[in-house]
Design an enzyme around this catalytic site. Structure first.
Site, PDB file in Angstrom:
ATOM      1  N   GLU A   1       0.831  -1.214   0.000  1.00  0.00           N
ATOM      2  CA  GLU A   1       0.000   0.000   0.000  1.00  0.00           C
ATOM      3  C   GLU A   1       0.862   1.258   0.000  1.00  0.00           C
ATOM      4  O   GLU A   1       1.676   1.465   0.908  1.00  0.00           O
ATOM      5  CB  GLU A   1      -0.924  -0.012   1.232  1.00  0.00           C
ATOM      6  CG  GLU A   1      -1.917   1.126   1.205  1.00  0.00           C
ATOM      7  CD  GLU A   1      -2.882   1.100   2.388  1.00  0.00           C
ATOM      8  OE1 GLU A   1      -3.228   0.004   2.863  1.00  0.00           O
ATOM      9  OE2 GLU A   1      -3.272   2.187   2.834  1.00  0.00           O
TER      10      GLU A   1
ATOM     11  N   LYS B   1      -7.027  -0.777  11.678  1.00  0.00           N
ATOM     12  CA  LYS B   1      -6.432  -1.233  10.412  1.00  0.00           C
ATOM     13  C   LYS B   1      -5.171  -0.426  10.130  1.00  0.00           C
ATOM     14  O   LYS B   1      -4.146  -0.944   9.691  1.00  0.00           O
ATOM     15  CB  LYS B   1      -7.465  -1.092   9.285  1.00  0.00           C
ATOM     16  CG  LYS B   1      -7.055  -1.707   7.968  1.00  0.00           C
ATOM     17  CD  LYS B   1      -6.271  -0.771   7.066  1.00  0.00           C
ATOM     18  CE  LYS B   1      -5.982  -1.422   5.719  1.00  0.00           C
ATOM     19  NZ  LYS B   1      -5.156  -0.586   4.855  1.00  0.00           N
TER      20      LYS B   1
ATOM     21  N   ASP C   1       3.828 -14.513  11.443  1.00  0.00           N
ATOM     22  CA  ASP C   1       2.479 -14.844  10.987  1.00  0.00           C
ATOM     23  C   ASP C   1       1.548 -13.656  11.276  1.00  0.00           C
ATOM     24  O   ASP C   1       1.041 -13.497  12.389  1.00  0.00           O
ATOM     25  CB  ASP C   1       2.029 -16.109  11.738  1.00  0.00           C
ATOM     26  CG  ASP C   1       0.641 -16.562  11.354  1.00  0.00           C
ATOM     27  OD1 ASP C   1      -0.098 -15.787  10.725  1.00  0.00           O
ATOM     28  OD2 ASP C   1       0.297 -17.707  11.717  1.00  0.00           O
TER      29      ASP C   1
ATOM     30  N   HIS D   1      -2.037  10.261   0.082  1.00  0.00           N
ATOM     31  CA  HIS D   1      -2.220   8.907  -0.406  1.00  0.00           C
ATOM     32  C   HIS D   1      -2.144   8.871  -1.930  1.00  0.00           C
ATOM     33  O   HIS D   1      -1.447   8.051  -2.512  1.00  0.00           O
ATOM     34  CB  HIS D   1      -3.599   8.411   0.063  1.00  0.00           C
ATOM     35  CG  HIS D   1      -3.763   6.951  -0.041  1.00  0.00           C
ATOM     36  ND1 HIS D   1      -3.252   6.092   0.905  1.00  0.00           N
ATOM     37  CD2 HIS D   1      -4.369   6.194  -0.973  1.00  0.00           C
ATOM     38  CE1 HIS D   1      -3.540   4.870   0.557  1.00  0.00           C
ATOM     39  NE2 HIS D   1      -4.222   4.885  -0.585  1.00  0.00           N
TER      40      HIS D   1
HETATM   41  C1  MEV Z   1      -5.478   3.174   5.267  1.00  0.00           C
HETATM   42  O1  MEV Z   1      -4.748   2.041   4.918  1.00  0.00           O
HETATM   43  C2  MEV Z   1      -5.477   3.367   6.757  1.00  0.00           C
HETATM   44  C3  MEV Z   1      -6.350   4.500   7.277  1.00  0.00           C
HETATM   45  O2  MEV Z   1      -7.677   4.358   6.783  1.00  0.00           O
HETATM   46  C4  MEV Z   1      -6.316   4.426   8.771  1.00  0.00           C
HETATM   47  C5  MEV Z   1      -7.282   5.355   9.494  1.00  0.00           C
HETATM   48  O3  MEV Z   1      -8.292   5.736   8.909  1.00  0.00           O
HETATM   49  O4  MEV Z   1      -7.000   5.636  10.670  1.00  0.00           O
HETATM   50  C6  MEV Z   1      -5.868   5.841   6.776  1.00  0.00           C
END
Ligand code: MEV
Length: 453
Positions: A92, A288, A304, A401
């Protein structure tokens, strides 16, 4: 290369695993009209050195090629006063950049302060006991001793390294499922992730339990009362826990980039964390972002990541509601941000000892213990999360991003180097989106056509 797929319903194949690698490739290739090209493409990702390729082939079944992921470095991580170049494997865009930026900002403060709270792992034998509960309870101390004795062949070398079986408990779960009991065992596996060790011990416990009821005349008839369902470690490791935190004055946050008003930024940041504490939809995305960092270190070091994710998300829901794994404290002009997460990581055995780049990663990290790796991975997770929340409450996530994603978009248009450079220069000050890039590429090509006319 375009793969031209032949529509077919004949994808149910028996004996695929028995075919040699070339036959497997041919079979897969035969699904496409341009089979030869497809096979060549798959082979182009093989390692040049057949011995190295064999190693990869043997990691998993039915291997026909290698699937490449970028291997990047986040420099400047200072954790408990020690600096690290941290390897990260992730596809990513912007995750490594976010970790690196966070690491740099916090290394100019006092870095990350991390501590391992505990390192205990858990495994269970799930079984049904239809006999008298009191009889099982009375018998359990004897069975426990038998299990500890009967697994000496597994535990001896682990004990020499300072680990082993810590305890075995009998847990009555009959309130949940009729006649359901568990042997709940706790383990210390030191620098190993320990899955094989734990599962081997558990399967022996299960055998000892079954055998006892099978061979003992004294318990005649009761073997049928005891049915083992399964024996397996638990990926929920709330007692294999690490905490890492960063701290600075609220005023200092001004230097983190894109922050004009640090008081207002800290206020919004705190609200963002509070929201992730109470709303599971937001908490999942918040966490995430933490696992973007943790998983990429886990992958780079041959750990893992699925096990780690499973444990982390279960821990996030430990009080019955899924919540953020980070905690914030803003008081007395100080900004304190921490992450507490279970991480069952290893630095010896398994893939860590086999995968050439996993071995390299551990060397790059100066051969850390499992505890040290827990602190590193957690700190990267916190750096990534800090970067994500900072962007979200300031300029938004898409600008950074999409800037990082620009090369991926450009690559989908098959541009030459000159065109790519022009596009990168153009988008240095312009909003990136697939549509805006396409428009730019179309205009470039139109210009080129006119020039060549
Ligand atoms: C993207 O991989 C992760 C985010 O969505 C985490 C978040 O929203 O805190 C940017």
């Amino acid at each position: 290369m375009h793969q031209i797929f032949k529509m077919s319903t004949k994808n149910i194949i028996s004996g695929f695993s028995k075919l040699n690698k070339h036959a497997k490739l041919e079979l897969v290739g035969s699904k496409f009209e341009n089979a030869e090209q497809v096979i060549e493409e798959l082979k182009s990702y093989w390692h040049d050195d057949p011995a190295k390729q064999k190693l990869f082939d043997e990691f998993s079944e039915n291997t026909i090629s290698n699937f490449y992921f970028p291997y990047g470095i986040a420099p400047s991580f200072v954790i408990n006063g020690k600096s690290y170049l941290v390897p990260m494997v992730i596809e990513e865009s912007s995750v490594v950049a976010a970790a690196s930026n966070g690491a740099k900002f916090w290394s100019n403060k006092s870095g990350f302060r991390a501590e391992v709270i505990s390192t205990t792992k858990v495994g269970q034998v799930h079984f049904i006991w239809k006999g008298e509960v009191e009889k099982l309870q009375a018998l359990f101390p004897f069975l426990r001793q038998e299990m500890l004795k009967g697994t000496k062949h597994h535990t001896e070398s682990m004990e020499k390294r300072g680990g082993g079986i810590l305890d075995i408990e009998l847990v009555d779960m009959t309130d949940e499922i009729e006649n359901y009991f568990q042997l709940k065992a706790t383990f210390e596996t030191v620098d190993a992730m320990g899955a094989n060790f734990i599962n081997s011990c558990l399967e022996d416990f299960a055998e000892i339990l079954k055998e006892h009821f099978r061979v003992n005349e004294y318990y005649d008839g009761e073997e049928r009362n005891c049915r083992v369902i399964m024996a397996i470690l638990s990926n929920y490791t709330p007692d294999c826990l690490v905490k890492t935190e960063v701290e600075c004055s609220v005023e200092c946050l001004r230097k983190a980039g894109d922050i004009d008003d640090p008081e207002d930024f800290a206020w919004k940041f705190e609200k963002a964390v509070q929201i992730a504490k109470v709303d599971p939809h937001r908490a999942a995305t918040h966490n995430k972002g933490i696992f973007n960092g943790i998983d990429s270190v886990a992958l780079a070091t041959g750990n893992d990541f699925r096990a780690i994710e499973a444990g982390g998300h279960t821990y996030a829901a430990r009080d019955g509601r899924y919540r953020s794994l980070t905690d914030i404290d803003i008081s007395g002009g100080k900004f304190k941000y921490s992450l507490t997460v279970p991480l069952a990581l290893g630095t010896v055995g398994g893939l860590t000892a086999l995968h050439p780049l996993a071995k390299f990663s551990l060397r790059l990290l100066e051969n850390p213990s499992a505890k040290e790796l827990m602190m590193i991975a957690a700190s990267v997770g916190l750096a990534n999360n800090f970067g994500a929340i900072k962007s979200l409450v300031t300029k938004g996530i898409q600008m950074g991003h999409m800037k990082m994603h620009l090369l991926n978009i450009l690559n989908s248009f098959d541009l030459n180097e000159r065109e790519k450079n022009l596009a990168v220069a153009h988008f240095a000050n312009d909003k990136v989106s697939y549509t805006s890039v396409k428009k730019f590429v179309d205009s470039l090509r139109k210009e080129a056509k006119i020039e060549n006319y």
